[in-house]
Design a protein around this motif. Structure first.
Motif, PDB file in Angstrom:
ATOM      1  N   HIS A  98     -38.345  22.262  71.468  1.00 51.36           N
ATOM      2  CA  HIS A  98     -38.659  21.621  72.743  1.00 51.36           C
ATOM      3  C   HIS A  98     -39.715  22.463  73.448  1.00 51.36           C
ATOM      4  N   GLN A  99     -40.443  21.858  74.368  1.00 53.27           N
ATOM      5  CA  GLN A  99     -41.507  22.552  75.077  1.00 53.27           C
ATOM      6  C   GLN A  99     -41.145  22.675  76.559  1.00 53.27           C
ATOM      7  N   THR A 142     -40.546  19.100  77.898  1.00 51.59           N
ATOM      8  CA  THR A 142     -40.946  18.050  76.950  1.00 51.59           C
ATOM      9  C   THR A 142     -40.037  18.144  75.733  1.00 51.59           C
ATOM     10  N   GLN A 165     -37.939  20.473  65.262  1.00 52.56           N
ATOM     11  CA  GLN A 165     -39.057  21.067  65.980  1.00 52.56           C
ATOM     12  C   GLN A 165     -38.587  21.509  67.372  1.00 52.56           C
ATOM     13  N   ASN A 194     -43.023  23.954  79.891  1.00 51.23           N
ATOM     14  CA  ASN A 194     -44.294  24.390  80.487  1.00 51.23           C
ATOM     15  C   ASN A 194     -44.064  24.811  81.934  1.00 51.23           C
ATOM     16  N   ALA A 229     -38.439  17.726  71.996  1.00 51.77           N
ATOM     17  CA  ALA A 229     -39.055  17.909  70.676  1.00 51.77           C
ATOM     18  C   ALA A 229     -39.506  16.561  70.122  1.00 51.77           C
ATOM     19  N   ASP A 235     -44.137  28.066  77.651  1.00 54.17           N
ATOM     20  CA  ASP A 235     -45.574  28.233  77.903  1.00 54.17           C
ATOM     21  C   ASP A 235     -45.745  28.634  79.368  1.00 54.17           C
ATOM     22  N   THR A 261     -39.720  26.474  73.284  1.00 53.03           N
ATOM     23  CA  THR A 261     -40.998  27.185  73.365  1.00 53.03           C
ATOM     24  C   THR A 261     -41.429  27.231  74.823  1.00 53.03           C
TER      25      THR A 261
END
Length: 566
Positions: A83-84, A74, A81, A86, A76, A20, A18
């Protein structure tokens, strides 16, 4: 009753990463950076991905002026789910200062060079305060060097180029130094591949002379002229930008000559003259002088023609001479003609204009149905001028074409009647919106003579058909003589047409045509035709198929044409 079980819905693709980030940055990254579509095998493969993606994103953002991005990965929180990732791009770097310096001949302190240097600096796009991007920086340097090289300085080069970026202040300091080298002048021609023709053939098409200042656009225009000549298949024109040769740099021409003699044949159809078949012969080295000999035999349902013509080479002022003859028979609207013609003209042709002054002799036998046979003979002096300013020579959308003809003869010199014939035509195109076109055509003709008797049809006027008044048959408007329609001394027609293009190649048109041809203006009766049709930008030229209605009788008539008539 048995019910079929519903098919399971397709599994939704799992998003492993994901992102951001600001919308514009996110779109850029998703376009150029590849994220994995399978879970990481272990911690090592995950670490490798994190290092790679940070490096690639940092490099990508640097090209857009972001030199201090903050990228945080970040993992998961649980299996299954995403991973992030940013991203904060940081401040965008802008140009703080700019220095453009010149060396060489261009740096000499003269009013002309100072003005040119100032113009080059004013045209530089990446000025202080603008966002610094790597692509803009490279494009600006390329454009600057090209501008210096296009006039005089063929050996110009960039000797120093620096873009110092301060990440802490998000500022870029730009410095460019260009050495123009010496000013070049054109020298003599050096050719490779010229065998059949003399060097004069190339020299006559030169837009410059030996000793003229170097201009890149003239070199390219010269290559285009030679390439468009039927004498050559391929042409390359260049110079060697050697500073040691700057006082008289040789112009190198490498070419492959085309076959001098060619035979062609074709078939076609138009609603004016019906089916057509033709054969033509061309010799582009007639008498070994690079003159052009052309002969044509064309057989149409309403017209049969044999012609031959010789064109000399244009001189340095774009003048050439042409002489030839034609034999033609026609059978149109119950008027049969047999015409013999010989002519000699001097013509000046440029990119946008043509001027022709000629002397032509004609003998014409006329056989109108229901009226006596006549023989007319005329020697006429004729001037023809045309100017065009259009965006495309085949598919016109914007511009205009104007032409005027004025000629005459006297019974004291091989003509049966004193006369002066005048004719003018103007065509204009306006672009409407992104694709559409509005077209206006107007023409008027008048022959000053005591009578139409004794004048060949070429010096009189008839109307009707394509490029005239659609809805009427070809040349059906004129003067009735027995059962035939012959030419009169007056004519005026006009067209208003709107073309709507639905795709790049297909469109539809609506139009209205009006006009008449008569022996006197007081006999003039306005004929009106209107309708619509199909337009196609075919490989052979503009195609038009129209259905037109004649207003006074309601008669419908199809008209077919291909190519624009200028």
């Amino acid at each position: 009753m048995a019910c079929a079980e519903p098919e399971p819905a397709p599994a939704k693709k799992t998003t492993l990463i994901t992102l951001d980030a600001p919308a514009s940055i996110k779109k850029l990254i998703e376009q150029y950076i590849t994220f994995p579509d399978q879970p990481f095998a272990d911690a090592t493969s995950q670490a490798i991905f994190v290092r790679r993606v940070k490096r690639e994103i940092s490099g990508l953002l640097a090209t857009e002026g972001y030199f201090t991005p903050e990228i945080e990965f970040t993992p998961a929180p649980a299996p299954g789910q995403p991973h992030q990732l940013n991203l904060v791009p940081g401040p965008r770097t802008r140009v703080a200062s700019l220095s453009i310096e010149f060396l060489g001949d261009l740096a000499d302190d003269t009013p002309e060079r100072r003005a040119r240097v100032q113009k080059l600096r004013d045209d530089w796009p990446l000025t202080p305060g603008k966002v610094f991007r790597s692509a803009r920086w490279e494009d600006a340097k390329t454009a600057l060097l090209s501008s210096v090289m296009e006039r005089d300085y063929a050996a110009a080069r960039i000797t120093e180029s620096q873009a110092q970026v301060d990440p802490e202040t998000a500022q870029a300091y730009l410095n460019v130094v260009i050495d123009s080298g010496p000013a070049f002048r054109f020298g003599d021609l050096q050719t490779t591949g010229l065998e059949r023709y003399d060097l004069d053939v190339l020299q006559l098409k030169m837009p410059f002379r030996s000793g003229d200042p170097y201009r890149r656009d003239q070199l390219l225009a010269y290559q285009a002229r030679l390439q468009n000549s039927p004498l050559f298949n391929t042409v390359a024109v260049s110079i060697e930008p050697d500073p040691a040769l700057h006082e008289a740099v040789p112009v190198d021409i490498t070419l492959i000559e085309a076959h001098a003699k060619r035979i062609g044949a074709g078939v076609g159809y138009s609603s004016n003259n019906g089916a057509r078949g033709e054969i033509n012969y061309r010799d582009y080295n007639f008498l070994g002088r690079a003159w052009s000999l052309g002969s044509l035999l064309r057989l149409e349902q309403k017209r049969q023609t044999f012609s031959a013509r010789v064109d000399t080479l244009p001189d340095a002022n774009h003048y050439h001479y042409t002489f030839g003859g034609r034999v033609e028979m026609t059978d149109i609207k119950n008027l049969k003609t047999f015409n013999q013609r010989a002519d000699f003209s001097r013509i000046r042709t440029t990119a946008n204009s043509m001027m022709q002054l000629g002397l032509n002799w004609q003998r014409e036998e006329r056989r109108p149905a229901g009226a006596p046979k006549t023989v007319n003979e005329t020697l006429a002096l004729d001037f023809w001028g045309r100017y065009r300013n259009i965006d495309d020579p085949i598919y016109v959308r914007n511009g205009y074409v104007s032409e005027m003809r004025l000629g005459g003869g006297t019974r004291h010199v091989l003509s049966e009647r004193d006369f002066i014939r005048s004719y003018a035509r103007h065509m204009h195109w306006w672009p409407i919106g992104a694709r559409d076109t509005l077209h206006l055509r107007a023409e008027v003709g008048y022959t000053l003579a005591s009578s139409r008797q004794g004048l060949p049809q070429e010096y009189l006027f008839r109307a009707g058909g394509i490029q005239s008044i659609r809805g009427y048959d070809f040349l059906s408007l004129g003067v009735r003589e027995g059962k035939a329609i012959v030419g009169g001394r007056t004519m005026a027609t006009g067209t208003l047409e709107y073309v709507r293009w639905f795709t790049d190649n297909w469109g539809a048109a609506v139009f209205a045509d009006a006009g008449d041809a008569a022996d006197r203006w007081r006999d003039f009766k306005l004929g009106l035709g209107y309708g619509g049709g199909v337009r196609w930008r075919s490989p052979a030229g503009p195609f038009a198929l129209d259905l037109a209605r004649r207003h006074d009788t309601g008669t419908l008539r199809f008209h077919f044409s291909i190519a624009v008539a200028f």
